[in-house]
Write an enzyme that holds these catalytic residues in place. Structure first.
Site, PDB file in Angstrom:
ATOM      1  N   ASN A 137       0.861  -1.191   0.000  1.00  0.00           N
ATOM      2  CA  ASN A 137       0.000   0.000   0.000  1.00  0.00           C
ATOM      3  C   ASN A 137       0.897   1.242   0.000  1.00  0.00           C
ATOM      4  O   ASN A 137       1.536   1.565   0.992  1.00  0.00           O
ATOM      5  CB  ASN A 137      -0.894  -0.033   1.254  1.00  0.00           C
ATOM      6  N   ASP A 166      -0.788  -3.883   9.971  1.00  0.00           N
ATOM      7  CA  ASP A 166      -2.144  -4.207   9.532  1.00  0.00           C
ATOM      8  C   ASP A 166      -3.066  -3.234  10.252  1.00  0.00           C
ATOM      9  O   ASP A 166      -2.962  -3.035  11.466  1.00  0.00           O
ATOM     10  CB  ASP A 166      -2.529  -5.658   9.852  1.00  0.00           C
ATOM     11  N   SER A 167      -3.935  -2.613   9.487  1.00  0.00           N
ATOM     12  CA  SER A 167      -4.716  -1.540  10.087  1.00  0.00           C
ATOM     13  C   SER A 167      -6.133  -1.539   9.556  1.00  0.00           C
ATOM     14  O   SER A 167      -6.445  -2.200   8.576  1.00  0.00           O
ATOM     15  CB  SER A 167      -4.040  -0.199   9.791  1.00  0.00           C
ATOM     16  N   ASP A 212     -10.269   8.409   5.785  1.00  0.00           N
ATOM     17  CA  ASP A 212      -9.901   9.693   6.405  1.00  0.00           C
ATOM     18  C   ASP A 212     -10.982  10.779   6.274  1.00  0.00           C
ATOM     19  O   ASP A 212     -11.221  11.508   7.234  1.00  0.00           O
ATOM     20  CB  ASP A 212      -8.574  10.213   5.823  1.00  0.00           C
ATOM     21  N   GLY A 266      -8.168   6.320   2.201  1.00  0.00           N
ATOM     22  CA  GLY A 266      -9.136   5.428   2.847  1.00  0.00           C
ATOM     23  C   GLY A 266     -10.311   6.173   3.481  1.00  0.00           C
ATOM     24  O   GLY A 266     -10.974   6.993   2.839  1.00  0.00           O
ATOM     25  N   HIS A 312      -2.971   6.298  14.388  1.00  0.00           N
ATOM     26  CA  HIS A 312      -2.734   4.945  14.885  1.00  0.00           C
ATOM     27  C   HIS A 312      -1.403   4.404  14.369  1.00  0.00           C
ATOM     28  O   HIS A 312      -0.644   3.772  15.085  1.00  0.00           O
ATOM     29  CB  HIS A 312      -3.895   4.054  14.429  1.00  0.00           C
TER      30      HIS A 312
END
Ligand code: IMP
Length: 191
Positions: A9, A68-69, A150, A148, A175
């Protein structure tokens, strides 16, 4: 010290590199070798973060860091959660789905989660950390920065969405930056 960043990404890679650069550390994050294609079939952020880090390690046999989020919404029982990247076909459709699912819902509380896993050259988990950024989901999109979800995520304690923050502001509260700071301060003891 070179560390393979187990991600494809480009937004995330950019954010991580920006944070590292701003801290002036002797670390260089590089992309995984060709063939990096992890099967993210874990049931938690921790599991998927480990799967990605381990897959990159198998290809590189050196230090690897994976992230990973995702976005977790209280009223949706934590969804989209680990399915954040595939909640609908495009980023705009993913936002639309979330807004539809929250239509008429009073409790808009949400948080972004990021689990980072650092694997050493021996293939062992050296360190991991979960960073959380609290906030809520607004009813329309605002702002054009970031990526994303946001534009619909209002940062707790701020009147702006994540997409209305500058790159530097997002990197102070996100995060991902919280998790990365812990990883970096761990790494600083080793270099
Ligand atoms: P991953 O690449 O499997 O970790 O998926 C992460 C997904 O969660 C992304 O594709 C976004 O949809 C969402 N996400 C994670 N971090 C952020 C962020 O900082 N802003 C907005 N959306 C995010």
């Amino acid at each position: 010290m070179k560390i393979v960043l187990a991600s494809s990404n480009k937004h995330k890679v950019q954010e991580i590199n920006d944070i590292v650069k701003s801290l002036n550390l002797p670390l260089e994050f590089i992309l995984p070798p060709e063939g990096f294609d992890p099967i993210e079939n874990g049931e938690t952020f921790e599991e998927n973060s480990y799967i990605k880090a381990k897959e990159a390690w198998k290809l590189s046999k050196t230090w690897t860091l994976a992230d990973d989020s995702g976005l977790c919404i209280d009223a949706l029982g934590g969804k989209p959660g680990i399915h954040s990247a595939r909640y609908a076909e495009t980023p705009a459709l993913r936002i639309e789905r979330v807004l539809n699912e929250l239509e008429g819902v009073q409790n808009r509380k949400a948080h972004f989660t990021c689990v980072m896993t650092l694997i050493n050259p021996q293939g062992e988990v050296e360190y991991k950390y979960m960073g959380i950024c609290e906030g809520s989901i607004i009813e329309e999109t605002r702002g054009t920065n970031g990526f994303g979800y946001d534009p619909i995520f209002l940062v707790k304690g701020d009147t702006r969405t994540m997409a209305e923050l500058s790159k530097e502001e997002k990197n102070r509260v996100s995060h991902r930056s919280i998790a990365l700071r812990h990883i970096l301060s761990y790494l600083q003891q080793l270099i």
